[in-house]
Motif scaffolding. Structure first.
Motif, short mmCIF file in Angstrom:
data_model
loop_
_atom_site.label_atom_id
_atom_site.label_comp_id
_atom_site.label_asym_id
_atom_site.label_seq_id
_atom_site.Cartn_x
_atom_site.Cartn_y
_atom_site.Cartn_z
N LEU A 76 0.85 -1.19 0.00
CA LEU A 76 0.00 0.00 0.00
C LEU A 76 0.88 1.23 0.00
O LEU A 76 1.98 1.23 0.54
N LYS A 84 -0.14 4.63 1.00
CA LYS A 84 -0.38 5.63 2.05
C LYS A 84 -0.45 5.05 3.46
O LYS A 84 -0.64 5.79 4.41
N GLN A 85 -0.29 3.74 3.59
CA GLN A 85 -0.31 3.12 4.90
C GLN A 85 0.39 1.77 4.84
O GLN A 85 0.67 1.27 3.77
N SER A 86 0.66 1.21 5.99
CA SER A 86 1.30 -0.11 6.05
C SER A 86 0.32 -1.17 5.58
O SER A 86 -0.89 -1.05 5.77
N GLY A 87 0.84 -2.20 4.96
CA GLY A 87 0.01 -3.32 4.55
C GLY A 87 0.14 -3.61 3.07
O GLY A 87 0.98 -3.05 2.38
N THR A 88 -0.73 -4.50 2.61
CA THR A 88 -0.72 -4.92 1.21
C THR A 88 -2.12 -4.95 0.65
O THR A 88 -3.11 -5.00 1.39
N SER A 89 -2.18 -4.95 -0.66
CA SER A 89 -3.43 -5.11 -1.39
C SER A 89 -3.26 -6.33 -2.30
O SER A 89 -2.27 -6.43 -3.03
#
Length: 81
Positions: A48, A50-55
């Motif tokens: 991602l 604008k933030q931590s994590g994944t799509s």
């Protein structure tokens, strides 16, 4: 880790993953429902912006690699992210 998942793996309703290059979503009965990606695309976990994590999505290898480089990370194309 998507690498160890199979269509028969257990899941929680609403979870998304990549299984054998296909987009997978856990259905209401706790079973993976696979959808093949369009031609030239494979399922990847993209970072991602604008933030931590994944799509989890279908994408071309070229675009996915570009996104990994822009985020300063590696992985995703072999299902290991």
């Amino acid at each position: 880790s998507f690498k160890t998942l199979t269509q028969d793996s257990s899941c929680t309703t609403g979870d998304n993953a990549c299984i054998n290059g296909s987009f997978a979503q856990c259905g209401p009965t706790g079973e993976w429902v696979l959808t093949a990606c369009a031609g030239g695309e494979t399922c990847v976990a993209l970072p991602l912006v604008k933030q931590s994590g994944t799509s989890v999505t279908c994408d071309t290898q070229k675009d996915a690699l570009s996104r990994f480089q822009d985020a300063g990370v590696s992985g995703g194309l072999d299902g290991s992210s």
